[in-house]
Design a protein around this motif. Structure first.
Motif, PDB file in Angstrom:
ATOM      1  N   ASN B 214       0.853  -1.190  -0.161  1.00 37.54           N
ATOM      2  CA  ASN B 214      -0.042   0.095   0.102  1.00 37.54           C
ATOM      3  C   ASN B 214       0.876   1.375   0.052  1.00 37.54           C
ATOM      4  O   ASN B 214       0.726   2.165  -0.660  1.00 37.54           O
ATOM      5  CB  ASN B 214      -0.819  -0.126   1.226  1.00 37.54           C
ATOM      6  CG  ASN B 214      -1.590   1.161   1.371  1.00 37.54           C
ATOM      7  OD1 ASN B 214      -1.547   1.905   2.274  1.00 37.54           O
ATOM      8  ND2 ASN B 214      -2.572   1.539   0.550  1.00 37.54           N
ATOM      9  N   LYS B 215       1.820   1.109   0.605  1.00 38.52           N
ATOM     10  CA  LYS B 215       2.913   2.536   0.945  1.00 38.52           C
ATOM     11  C   LYS B 215       3.788   2.655  -0.304  1.00 38.52           C
ATOM     12  O   LYS B 215       3.760   3.609  -0.836  1.00 38.52           O
ATOM     13  CB  LYS B 215       3.777   2.318   2.149  1.00 38.52           C
ATOM     14  CG  LYS B 215       2.948   2.290   3.367  1.00 38.52           C
ATOM     15  CD  LYS B 215       2.703   3.602   3.856  1.00 38.52           C
ATOM     16  CE  LYS B 215       2.156   3.780   5.303  1.00 38.52           C
ATOM     17  NZ  LYS B 215       0.618   3.032   5.272  1.00 38.52           N
ATOM     18  N   GLU B 216       4.345   1.592  -0.888  1.00 35.22           N
ATOM     19  CA  GLU B 216       5.262   1.529  -1.717  1.00 35.22           C
ATOM     20  C   GLU B 216       4.699   1.662  -3.159  1.00 35.22           C
ATOM     21  O   GLU B 216       5.263   2.399  -4.205  1.00 35.22           O
ATOM     22  CB  GLU B 216       6.472   0.614  -1.752  1.00 35.22           C
ATOM     23  CG  GLU B 216       5.940  -0.553  -2.335  1.00 35.22           C
ATOM     24  CD  GLU B 216       7.138  -1.920  -2.055  1.00 35.22           C
ATOM     25  OE1 GLU B 216       7.331  -2.639  -2.835  1.00 35.22           O
ATOM     26  OE2 GLU B 216       7.521  -1.795  -1.051  1.00 35.22           O
ATOM     27  N   GLN B 217       3.491   1.116  -3.436  1.00 34.11           N
ATOM     28  CA  GLN B 217       3.013   1.086  -4.900  1.00 34.11           C
ATOM     29  C   GLN B 217       1.780   1.851  -4.911  1.00 34.11           C
ATOM     30  O   GLN B 217       1.261   2.168  -6.247  1.00 34.11           O
ATOM     31  CB  GLN B 217       2.491  -0.348  -5.154  1.00 34.11           C
ATOM     32  CG  GLN B 217       3.821  -1.153  -5.192  1.00 34.11           C
ATOM     33  CD  GLN B 217       3.552  -2.611  -5.929  1.00 34.11           C
ATOM     34  OE1 GLN B 217       2.438  -3.072  -6.277  1.00 34.11           O
ATOM     35  NE2 GLN B 217       4.435  -3.511  -5.916  1.00 34.11           N
ATOM     36  N   GLY B 218       1.381   2.749  -3.862  1.00 34.13           N
ATOM     37  CA  GLY B 218       0.153   3.301  -3.721  1.00 34.13           C
ATOM     38  C   GLY B 218      -1.006   2.407  -4.116  1.00 34.13           C
ATOM     39  O   GLY B 218      -2.023   3.278  -4.469  1.00 34.13           O
ATOM     40  N   VAL B 219      -1.139   1.358  -3.993  1.00 33.43           N
ATOM     41  CA  VAL B 219      -2.609   0.639  -4.345  1.00 33.43           C
ATOM     42  C   VAL B 219      -3.432   0.742  -3.263  1.00 33.43           C
ATOM     43  O   VAL B 219      -3.262   0.943  -2.235  1.00 33.43           O
ATOM     44  CB  VAL B 219      -2.188  -0.870  -4.608  1.00 33.43           C
ATOM     45  CG1 VAL B 219      -1.538  -1.478  -3.414  1.00 33.43           C
ATOM     46  CG2 VAL B 219      -3.205  -1.655  -5.086  1.00 33.43           C
ATOM     47  N   THR B 220      -4.596   0.969  -3.719  1.00 36.95           N
ATOM     48  CA  THR B 220      -5.859   1.277  -2.670  1.00 36.95           C
ATOM     49  C   THR B 220      -6.154  -0.178  -2.058  1.00 36.95           C
ATOM     50  O   THR B 220      -6.314  -0.958  -2.931  1.00 36.95           O
ATOM     51  CB  THR B 220      -7.154   1.750  -3.431  1.00 36.95           C
ATOM     52  OG1 THR B 220      -6.643   2.804  -4.121  1.00 36.95           O
ATOM     53  CG2 THR B 220      -8.099   2.316  -2.399  1.00 36.95           C
ATOM     54  N   VAL B 221      -6.151  -0.174  -0.753  1.00 40.35           N
ATOM     55  CA  VAL B 221      -6.696  -1.637  -0.244  1.00 40.35           C
ATOM     56  C   VAL B 221      -7.893  -1.364   0.300  1.00 40.35           C
ATOM     57  O   VAL B 221      -7.966  -0.514   1.150  1.00 40.35           O
ATOM     58  CB  VAL B 221      -5.320  -2.095   0.744  1.00 40.35           C
ATOM     59  CG1 VAL B 221      -5.962  -3.150   1.402  1.00 40.35           C
ATOM     60  CG2 VAL B 221      -4.313  -2.231  -0.034  1.00 40.35           C
ATOM     61  N   ILE B 222      -8.827  -2.326   0.161  1.00 38.98           N
ATOM     62  CA  ILE B 222      -9.968  -2.404   1.076  1.00 38.98           C
ATOM     63  C   ILE B 222     -10.275  -3.716   1.490  1.00 38.98           C
ATOM     64  O   ILE B 222     -10.097  -4.686   0.633  1.00 38.98           O
ATOM     65  CB  ILE B 222     -11.231  -2.090   0.007  1.00 38.98           C
ATOM     66  CG1 ILE B 222     -11.263  -0.726  -0.704  1.00 38.98           C
ATOM     67  CG2 ILE B 222     -12.514  -2.255   0.843  1.00 38.98           C
ATOM     68  CD1 ILE B 222     -12.030  -0.365  -1.759  1.00 38.98           C
ATOM     69  N   CYS B 223     -10.419  -3.999   2.787  1.00 37.93           N
ATOM     70  CA  CYS B 223     -10.495  -5.167   3.303  1.00 37.93           C
ATOM     71  C   CYS B 223     -11.693  -5.278   4.032  1.00 37.93           C
ATOM     72  O   CYS B 223     -12.080  -4.373   4.773  1.00 37.93           O
ATOM     73  CB  CYS B 223      -9.514  -5.334   4.402  1.00 37.93           C
ATOM     74  SG  CYS B 223      -7.716  -4.977   3.813  1.00 37.93           S
ATOM     75  N   SER B 224     -12.330  -6.315   3.935  1.00 40.12           N
ATOM     76  CA  SER B 224     -13.371  -6.793   5.226  1.00 40.12           C
ATOM     77  C   SER B 224     -12.641  -7.579   6.302  1.00 40.12           C
ATOM     78  O   SER B 224     -12.024  -8.680   6.051  1.00 40.12           O
ATOM     79  CB  SER B 224     -14.474  -7.429   4.530  1.00 40.12           C
ATOM     80  OG  SER B 224     -14.301  -8.722   4.410  1.00 40.12           O
ATOM     81  N   THR B 225     -12.818  -7.237   7.386  1.00 42.35           N
ATOM     82  CA  THR B 225     -11.990  -7.687   8.263  1.00 42.35           C
ATOM     83  C   THR B 225     -12.539  -7.726   9.837  1.00 42.35           C
ATOM     84  O   THR B 225     -13.400  -6.781  10.184  1.00 42.35           O
ATOM     85  CB  THR B 225     -10.693  -7.241   8.372  1.00 42.35           C
ATOM     86  OG1 THR B 225      -9.913  -8.043   9.086  1.00 42.35           O
ATOM     87  CG2 THR B 225     -10.636  -5.990   8.926  1.00 42.35           C
ATOM     88  N   HIS B 226     -12.237  -8.568  10.599  1.00 51.85           N
ATOM     89  CA  HIS B 226     -12.326  -8.312  12.049  1.00 51.85           C
ATOM     90  C   HIS B 226     -11.169  -8.198  12.813  1.00 51.85           C
ATOM     91  O   HIS B 226     -11.163  -8.347  14.175  1.00 51.85           O
ATOM     92  CB  HIS B 226     -13.223  -9.738  12.742  1.00 51.85           C
ATOM     93  CG  HIS B 226     -14.886  -9.389  12.169  1.00 51.85           C
ATOM     94  ND1 HIS B 226     -15.147 -10.236  11.322  1.00 51.85           N
ATOM     95  CD2 HIS B 226     -15.700  -8.455  12.462  1.00 51.85           C
ATOM     96  CE1 HIS B 226     -16.448  -9.971  10.970  1.00 51.85           C
ATOM     97  NE2 HIS B 226     -16.848  -8.802  11.405  1.00 51.85           N
TER      98      HIS B 226
END
Lengths: 523, 265
Positions: B214-226
């Motif tokens: 996320n930091k180095e490639q600037g990719v947007t991350v969307i997680c469903s998580t607990h």
């Protein structure tokens, strides 16, 4: 906005790689599908190969019995006149260029090729319609043509009123249709008297020839005359006489005819030996089997014991007859007063005189070989028919096996699709199109189809080859039908492709319509 | 499909946006999204008018009780399904307007998916799994082979590229799955409970990897998580309830004390 063309299609080679990976990974399920295809294709291959091999064996056997055929044809043509129906059938079976063809055309008084063609056209049409009427049930025939039979049907129909009633009844029989174009039948019937006249003329020519041959060959019939000619080395002159009487003979067939008549005389001699009373009456007791001259001859072929027994039986018969005769003679001599000439019974003729064991064995062997060939020919003709192609029953069985095969593969593929829902959905998440997924499954099925098809056709071929070479031995390879076998292989390959492809359509559809959301499902 | 709840929802969202420090272009915009499932006569409203925005390079977590519509929202903004009403714009493209092939294109080029149960193709090696995603995108095989090796190297699996999934541990499989998701250089990574099947340590490693990407490639991350460690790294947390976004927390507003949960280091 979005140019989907930028996303190239998955190359076919990659798709093959994917499919092969999947097939080898799920080896057992793939094996089930392959086995289904193998069974169906092996069935098809075995039926087709058996047909081709059987017909090739049949042709081989028929080729071997052709010698007899040439002889018997000659004897028939030279000695018997055909009925007009049989004449019609014979004419329709003629092949141009043969001497038989020339004979019939000469008898019919046909001079030019055009006349011959017109005549043949008439007879072929007549033959076709005759087949139609012969094929009718008795009830229908009674209704339609008042129960007339054979060519008399056409004579009956020549009457306009009869024809009218025939057409009226025929129009009510919905399942029945006259062969040929409409109006063709009426034209044929109108022409029928001429056709009939020509057939009668042909038969008259035939009959004249037979009479002339009978006159020149004397009371023994043509067979005896020919045998005598052969013995005196003047066969050429004899055949020239026959030719002059109106029956041409193919020079190539003459040696066969002579061999046939020689064989026939030898055979008659052997049968005569067996019919002698001492053999005939004691055969059952000695060999515990029903006596028939031909069966006894066959039995003697491979059994020197039987031949020597026959010789012994004849000799015993001689001895018994002579003893009886001596006794009778003594009795009569004793009774006759001195000076009177005794009325002695005739000296018994010898049974064993002229019996040559070697000659008998040779004939028996020749006959047994001939009889085996004839039986094989008959069996093969019964089994493989006189024509090429698959029988209706075989086609039906093959179709049923194909349906079972398609259902089986479709079922296996569907199971595979439902089992791999996650994998499919994941591929969709990765950007596979619906079409790609569907094509993937069809390719997979087709690959298995090709594998199964190749195994199946080789298997079916080998099984049939093994079984038939067990039965027919070397005869199988004398005219091995290579071309037909290749054709069978191609056919099998095509069928396996089509079957597996068709079977995969529905599973592929299910797979391609699967929602990508399924990938999220946790189970 | 404007209803009262949706409007209030809009309000809270619009208030939340101006407070962001880093201003980057919006990559996902959901406007009034509703989604209904019809089973016979029963209509289930899974989403009831969600409006939200995700900016490029953000790390978002979606939370919510089961049955809240979390997965549905996830699917909808991931172009896995089209909404019943409303608009979902992914990189300025309205997903609701697309046909199947175009949806496939969007999934292929713009989004990478990571699943809870890895979903690797069992018949293929790690490298082939990564390659397949590229092949679907139309990359030629040799190029795909090279690139997949590079990506596997990045996720730390260079030595194990020829192993089948069943020969890899859970964490390694998840790394392969991440490599596969990155195959076509997507702008968005969608992660569905990606640490749920992993032990604590491996889970932490995977989260770290994701944060690095996320930091180095600037990719947007969307997680469903607990997973609280995941929430800890998130820029924003969406709290879904009854088919609506109930709350949106900025990371600084949430107090997560990892020490009390008992991480071993």
């Amino acid at each position: 906005m979005l140019d989907v063309r930028e996303q190239a299609r998955l190359p076919f080679r990659r798709m093959l790689d994917l499919c092969l990976d999947t097939i080898s990974y799920r080896l057992f399920r793939s094996a089930v599908t392959v086995v289904i295809i193998v069974l169906a294709i092996a069935f098809l291959a075995s039926i087709m190969v058996e047909g081709y091999l059987g017909r090739s064996v049949r042709d081989t056997v028929v080729g071997k019995t052709l010698r007899r055929t040439a002889y018997s044809r000659f004897m028939v043509r030279a000695g018997h006149v055909e009925s007009i129906e049989s004449l019609l059938a014979s004419i329709n079976a003629l092949r141009p260029g043969t001497t038989d063809y020339d004979n019939y055309m000469a008898w019919a008084g046909v001079k030019t090729d055009a006349q011959a063609a017109a005549f043949l056209k008439r007879t072929r049409t007549a033959g076709r319609y005759l087949d139609f009427f012969e094929g009718l049930s008795v009830g229908r025939r009674a209704l339609l043509v008042r129960g007339e039979r054979d060519l008399a049907i056409f004579d009956w129909l020549t009457d306009a009123r009869n024809r009218e009633s025939f057409h009226e009844h025929l129009s009510k029989q919905r399942s029945l249709k006259l062969p040929g174009a409409p109006g063709e039948f009426d034209a044929f019937i109108a022409d029928w008297p001429a056709t009939r006249r020509q057939l009668e003329a042909c038969r008259a020519g035939y009959q004249d020839t037979v009479h002339r041959i009978a006159a020149l060959s004397g009371p023994g019939g043509v067979g005896a005359a020919l045998a005598a000619a052969a013995a005196e080395n003047r066969t050429e002159a004899f055949f020239a006489q026959v030719r002059a009487a109106g029956l041409r003979t193919d020079p190539k067939e003459i040696p066969d005819i002579l061999a046939g008549i020689r064989y026939q005389r030898e055979f008659n001699w052997a049968i005569e030996q067996l019919r002698k009373q001492p053999v005939r009456t004691t055969w059952n007791r000695e060999w515990q089997e029903r006596f028939s001259p031909t069966l006894a001859l066959r039995a003697a072929a491979d059994s020197p014991a039987r031949v020597s027994w026959i010789a012994g039986a004849l000799a015993k018969g001689d001895a018994a007859d002579r003893a009886r005769w001596e006794k009778e003679k003594a009795r009569i001599l004793a009774r006759t007063p001195e000076g009177q000439t005794p009325k002695l019974p005739p000296e018994p003729k010898s049974w064993s005189e002229g019996f040559e064991a070697e000659r008998f064995t040779r004939i028996a062997r020749e006959y047994a070989a001939q009889a085996e060939l004839l039986e094989a020919e008959q069996a093969l003709l019964n089994r493989y028919g006189r024509t090429a192609g698959l029988s209706e029953k075989a086609v039906w069985l093959i179709l049923v096996s194909f349906v079972v095969c398609v259902v089986g593969i479709a079922n296996a593929m569907l199971m595979s699709v439902l089992e791999r829902f996650k994998e499919i959905a994941t591929m969709k998440c990765l950007g596979a199109r619906n079409g790609t997924i569907g094509f993937l499954f069809i390719t997979e099925s087709t690959i298995m189809g090709i594998i199964g098809g190749v195994i199946g056709m080789v298997l079916g071929f080998l099984i049939v080859l093994g079984r038939m070479s067990w039965t027919y031995g070397g005869m199988l390879y004398e005219r091995f039908p290579y071309e037909s076998i290749w054709y069978t292989f191609l056919m099998c390959l095509a069928c396996s492709l089509v079957l597996s492809g068709v079977a995969a359509i529905y599973p592929a559809r299910v797979a391609s319509r699967m929602a990508p959301m399924e990938a999220m499902r946790v189970d | 499909m404007q209803n009262a709840e949706a409007t209030t929802q809009n309000g809270t969202e619009q208030e939340a946006t101006p407070r962001r420090r880093r201003i980057s272009p919006v990559i996902i915009r959901a406007v009034n999204v509703t989604k209904e499932y019809r089973k016979g006569d029963v209509v289930t409203r899974a989403l009831r008018g969600i409006t939200c925005e995700v900016r490029r390079g953000e790390f978002i977590s979606i939370m919510g009780p089961s049955g809240s519509g979390k997965t549905t929202l996830f699917n909808t903004i991931g172009a896995l399904s089209t909404p019943t009403a409303g608009r979902v714009l992914i990189d300025e493209v309205d997903v609701a307007q697309l046909n199947n092939d175009e949806l496939a294109y969007v999934r292929c080029k713009k989004i990478g998916y990571i699943f809870q149960s890895y979903n690797l193709v069992q018949a293929m090696t790690a490298q082939e799994n990564v390659m397949t995603a590229m092949l679907f995108a139309g990359v030629i095989a040799d190029e795909a082979r090279k690139r997949s090796m590079r990506i596997l190297d990045r996720v730390g699996l260079k030595e194990r590229w020829f192993h089948l999934p069943k020969e890899l541990s859970g964490g390694q499989q998840q790394r392969v799955a991440i490599a596969r998701a990155l195959a076509n250089e997507p702008k968005i990574l969608l992660c569905d409970e990606l640490t749920a099947n992993l032990d604590l340590h491996t889970g932490q490693e995977i989260i770290n990897l994701l944060v690095e990407l996320n930091k180095e490639q600037g990719v947007t991350v969307i997680c469903s998580t607990h997973d609280y460690r995941m929430l800890d790294k998130s820029d924003r947390i969406f709290w879904i309830r009854d088919g609506l976004i109930e709350k949106v927390w900025e990371r600084k507003d949430v107090k997560i004390n990892l020490g009390t949960i008992g991480i071993p280091h």
